[in-house]
Scaffold this motif. Sequence first.
Motif, PDB file in Angstrom:
ATOM      1  N   GLN A  21       0.825  -1.216   0.000  1.00 54.13           N
ATOM      2  CA  GLN A  21       0.000   0.000   0.000  1.00 54.13           C
ATOM      3  C   GLN A  21       0.858   1.265   0.000  1.00 54.13           C
ATOM      4  OE1 GLN A  21      -2.255  -2.184   3.410  1.00 54.13           O
ATOM      5  NE2 GLN A  21      -3.408  -0.344   3.005  1.00 54.13           N
ATOM      6  N   HIS A 146       2.260  -9.269   4.442  1.00 54.83           N
ATOM      7  CA  HIS A 146       1.184  -8.293   4.691  1.00 54.83           C
ATOM      8  C   HIS A 146       0.373  -8.098   3.408  1.00 54.83           C
ATOM      9  CE1 HIS A 146      -0.215  -4.536   7.065  1.00 54.83           C
ATOM     10  NE2 HIS A 146      -1.112  -4.860   6.170  1.00 54.83           N
ATOM     11  N   TYR A 147      -0.412  -9.129   3.049  1.00 57.57           N
ATOM     12  CA  TYR A 147      -1.345  -9.016   1.913  1.00 57.57           C
ATOM     13  C   TYR A 147      -0.636  -8.819   0.579  1.00 57.57           C
ATOM     14  CZ  TYR A 147      -4.984  -8.256   5.497  1.00 57.57           C
ATOM     15  OH  TYR A 147      -5.821  -8.374   6.571  1.00 57.57           O
ATOM     16  N   ASN A 191       0.119 -10.817   8.625  1.00 56.82           N
ATOM     17  CA  ASN A 191      -0.795  -9.733   9.001  1.00 56.82           C
ATOM     18  C   ASN A 191      -2.240 -10.252   9.059  1.00 56.82           C
ATOM     19  OD1 ASN A 191      -1.354  -6.744   9.286  1.00 56.82           O
ATOM     20  ND2 ASN A 191      -2.694  -7.269   7.582  1.00 56.82           N
ATOM     21  N   GLU A 192      -2.902 -10.024  10.204  1.00 53.06           N
ATOM     22  CA  GLU A 192      -4.323 -10.399  10.353  1.00 53.06           C
ATOM     23  C   GLU A 192      -4.577 -11.797   9.779  1.00 53.06           C
ATOM     24  OE1 GLU A 192      -6.305  -7.050   8.473  1.00 53.06           O
ATOM     25  OE2 GLU A 192      -6.362  -6.001  10.385  1.00 53.06           O
ATOM     26  N   TYR A 326      -9.739  -0.808  15.132  1.00 49.87           N
ATOM     27  CA  TYR A 326     -10.239   0.454  14.563  1.00 49.87           C
ATOM     28  C   TYR A 326     -11.565   0.870  15.141  1.00 49.87           C
ATOM     29  CZ  TYR A 326      -6.593  -0.061  11.088  1.00 49.87           C
ATOM     30  OH  TYR A 326      -5.376  -0.177  10.471  1.00 49.87           O
ATOM     31  N   ASN A 344     -13.819  -2.787   9.607  1.00 49.84           N
ATOM     32  CA  ASN A 344     -12.608  -3.290   8.989  1.00 49.84           C
ATOM     33  C   ASN A 344     -12.811  -4.750   8.600  1.00 49.84           C
ATOM     34  OD1 ASN A 344     -10.067  -3.371   8.023  1.00 49.84           O
ATOM     35  ND2 ASN A 344      -9.169  -4.008   9.972  1.00 49.84           N
ATOM     36  N   THR A 345     -13.016  -4.996   7.366  1.00 49.06           N
ATOM     37  CA  THR A 345     -13.240  -6.303   6.735  1.00 49.06           C
ATOM     38  C   THR A 345     -14.581  -6.919   7.126  1.00 49.06           C
ATOM     39  OG1 THR A 345     -12.304  -7.809   8.402  1.00 49.06           O
ATOM     40  CG2 THR A 345     -10.739  -6.755   6.908  1.00 49.06           C
ATOM     41  N   TRP A 361     -17.112   3.445   9.820  1.00 53.95           N
ATOM     42  CA  TRP A 361     -16.482   2.691  10.915  1.00 53.95           C
ATOM     43  C   TRP A 361     -16.805   3.378  12.239  1.00 53.95           C
ATOM     44  CZ3 TRP A 361     -10.960   0.650   9.344  1.00 53.95           C
ATOM     45  CH2 TRP A 361     -11.055   0.012   8.083  1.00 53.95           C
ATOM     46  N   GLU A 387      -1.898  -1.539  14.686  1.00 50.87           N
ATOM     47  CA  GLU A 387      -2.735  -0.742  13.784  1.00 50.87           C
ATOM     48  C   GLU A 387      -3.885  -0.124  14.567  1.00 50.87           C
ATOM     49  OE1 GLU A 387      -4.161  -2.597  10.220  1.00 50.87           O
ATOM     50  OE2 GLU A 387      -2.297  -3.692   9.906  1.00 50.87           O
ATOM     51  N   TRP A 435      -2.010   3.336  12.525  1.00 45.79           N
ATOM     52  CA  TRP A 435      -2.186   3.061  11.093  1.00 45.79           C
ATOM     53  C   TRP A 435      -2.842   4.232  10.447  1.00 45.79           C
ATOM     54  CZ3 TRP A 435      -0.467  -0.596   7.828  1.00 45.79           C
ATOM     55  CH2 TRP A 435      -0.888  -0.457   6.502  1.00 45.79           C
ATOM     56  N   SER A 442      -5.548   2.841   0.564  1.00 46.91           N
ATOM     57  CA  SER A 442      -6.417   2.026   1.417  1.00 46.91           C
ATOM     58  C   SER A 442      -6.438   0.565   0.963  1.00 46.91           C
ATOM     59  CB  SER A 442      -7.840   2.593   1.346  1.00 46.91           C
ATOM     60  OG  SER A 442      -8.785   1.605   1.641  1.00 46.91           O
ATOM     61  N   GLU A 443      -6.389  -0.355   1.927  1.00 41.73           N
ATOM     62  CA  GLU A 443      -6.435  -1.778   1.603  1.00 41.73           C
ATOM     63  C   GLU A 443      -7.781  -2.111   0.944  1.00 41.73           C
ATOM     64  OE1 GLU A 443      -5.346  -4.657   1.178  1.00 41.73           O
ATOM     65  OE2 GLU A 443      -7.303  -5.623   1.319  1.00 41.73           O
ATOM     66  N   SER A 444      -8.883  -1.698   1.548  1.00 43.03           N
ATOM     67  CA  SER A 444     -10.206  -2.168   1.075  1.00 43.03           C
ATOM     68  C   SER A 444     -10.650  -1.429  -0.183  1.00 43.03           C
ATOM     69  CB  SER A 444     -11.246  -1.981   2.175  1.00 43.03           C
ATOM     70  OG  SER A 444     -11.183  -0.643   2.662  1.00 43.03           O
ATOM     71  N   LYS A 450      -8.734   8.149   1.399  1.00 37.41           N
ATOM     72  CA  LYS A 450      -9.016   7.697   2.771  1.00 37.41           C
ATOM     73  C   LYS A 450      -7.704   7.817   3.525  1.00 37.41           C
ATOM     74  CE  LYS A 450     -11.062   4.023   5.528  1.00 37.41           C
ATOM     75  NZ  LYS A 450     -11.537   2.614   5.589  1.00 37.41           N
ATOM     76  N   TYR A 452      -4.960   8.446   6.584  1.00 36.98           N
ATOM     77  CA  TYR A 452      -4.758   8.046   7.990  1.00 36.98           C
ATOM     78  C   TYR A 452      -3.578   8.760   8.639  1.00 36.98           C
ATOM     79  CZ  TYR A 452      -7.710   3.786   7.723  1.00 36.98           C
ATOM     80  OH  TYR A 452      -8.753   2.899   7.614  1.00 36.98           O
TER      81      TYR A 452
HETATM   82  C1  BGP Z   1      -6.146  -3.585   7.983  1.00 36.29           C
HETATM   83  C2  BGP Z   1      -4.864  -3.843   7.169  1.00 36.29           C
HETATM   84  C3  BGP Z   1      -4.090  -2.612   6.852  1.00 36.29           C
HETATM   85  C4  BGP Z   1      -4.945  -1.367   6.625  1.00 36.29           C
HETATM   86  C5  BGP Z   1      -6.139  -1.281   7.558  1.00 36.29           C
HETATM   87  C6  BGP Z   1      -7.071  -0.117   7.229  1.00 36.29           C
HETATM   88  O1  BGP Z   1      -6.986  -4.667   7.837  1.00 36.29           O
HETATM   89  O2  BGP Z   1      -4.013  -4.691   7.923  1.00 36.29           O
HETATM   90  O3  BGP Z   1      -3.280  -2.932   5.733  1.00 36.29           O
HETATM   91  O4  BGP Z   1      -5.294  -1.236   5.307  1.00 36.29           O
HETATM   92  O5  BGP Z   1      -6.861  -2.463   7.533  1.00 36.29           O
HETATM   93  O6  BGP Z   1      -8.031  -0.542   6.298  1.00 36.29           O
HETATM   94  P1  BGP Z   1      -8.326   0.311   4.998  1.00 36.29           P
HETATM   95  O7  BGP Z   1      -7.004   0.595   4.369  1.00 36.29           O
HETATM   96  O8  BGP Z   1      -9.224  -0.530   4.171  1.00 36.29           O
HETATM   97  O9  BGP Z   1      -9.001   1.586   5.483  1.00 36.29           O
END
Ligand code: BGP
Length: 494
Positions: A21, A146-147, A191-192, A326, A344-345, A361, A387, A435, A442-444, A450, A452
């Motif tokens: 990222q 990490h992804y 990661n996660e 988060y 988050n996910t 969130w 994070e 984070w 952004s990951e998602s 977005k 941070y």
């Molecule tokens: C977590 C990941 C991070 C980061 C974070 C924030 O799940 O480990 O890589 O991305 O989410 O999420 P996002 O970037 O979607 O806002």
Amino acid sequence: MRKLRSFPEGFLWGGATAANQFEGAYDADGKGLSVADVVKRKAHVDVKEYAAHQAISTKDILEAMDTDDLKAYPKRRGSDFYHHFKEDIALMAEMGFKVFRLSISWPRIFPNGDDLLPNEKGLQFYDDVFDECLKHGIEPLVTLSHYEPPLNLVLNYEGWYSREVIGMFTKYVELVAKRYKGKVKYWLTFNEIDSIIRHPYTSGALVEDRFLNQDFRHVVYQAMHHQFVASALATKILKEVDPKNQVGCMLTKLTYYPLTCHPLDVLKMQQDMRATYCYSDTQVHGEYPTYLLARYKNEGFEIKAEPGDFDVMKRYPVDFVSFSYYMSSCVAHNPEGKETTAGNTVVGIKNPYLETSDWGWQIDPVGLRISMVDLYDRYRKPLFIVENGLGAKDVVNEKGEIDDDYRISYFREHFKTMLDAMEFDGVDLMGYTSWACIDLVSESTKQMSKRYGFIYVDSDDEGMGTFNRLRKKSFHWMKKVIESNGACLFEDEC
Ligand code: BGP
């Protein structure tokens, strides 16, 4: 004289990033494609539709491989840390960071994952980054995965479902453990690790349309077993290479509240909490928890294990537990008709007592204290928050300043509850990396918008911008927090 409240001496304040990222330079100096480099931004999809943003097919991947387009694939450019790392680390040092969490991009070291020889330019890049950190007195905290697994594992193997990927991963771990011995002593394996259940592609290099004649959920469980074995072997290697290495697991700390006191809502909360704990349980206790084995049995899944798998898992548990936190969300045994909100996910039921970010969130500092107590009581191992932060739409005003007071108040409230957990609830917390300490993709949602960071990066969702860095208001605030080791928070001086 009332004792000034502050964090313990030597508390590891810092910030976190992830190569896919943040680095950009997706094909520079011999790096191979990672799964992240072929994921398109879906601007038309609602930012709260997490699963829709994660969906990908073999066709999407092959189409992406046909183009070097940077605009549609934001993670290819990230924030160009690859060419800005000295400046970025100097800014982190200016804030007073003691630790910097980053990941090593596996395909920057072994471009296809199965290569005979490593990419020396990739190895040298991380040598330079770690040297820069140590020059500023900053400890690297390195995530091994990490992804960003090599894309080749998707196309010419069956991702982490393929048993041979364990060997490829341990070869990569052995190489970096030896190469960076004495420069890196804090390591995270996956990661996660729990998130492979929610996005198998990002974590496990698994694309569902390549397993059409199999129960895909069982494919994910088996891939997870391979990651548990790989994580234990990585711990073994890291300890053997340097006994000073400290190895942590990393979980998505999802914190659920029952929507009502109806016993079935409470039961649903307990079940959902266990659905993420089962992965850290396995890495901390070195064995599958009985309730996960019960779930597998009830679903007709049998782990295909090789002799020695369970032994290595038992003998090499992690030293500490790191996690992302988060937000929190509510759950109910009957969610019909309940208002939901993103997370988050995950998507959860809205908590009427909490505010939400622009991405839905739910902001819950007390939830961080609840999470810390839960994890510490469960594992009795040191914790590390790796994070935590607020994604927001930051605006540069006419004077070139970013007044992110909303981010300052998010952190202020979370830091206060962190110390409450340490001082009143007896939690052992090693450190904290926000984070993300600097704006990145952004990951998602693959958005740059977005944001941070304490540091603003001039780049937008269309990939336009100079990549110039700007200090936000929160940058100067965080500098004061670290200087006073948190004391200013309780004297209303920051
Ligand atoms: C977590 C990941 C991070 C980061 C974070 C924030 O799940 O480990 O890589 O991305 O989410 O999420 P996002 O970037 O979607 O806002």
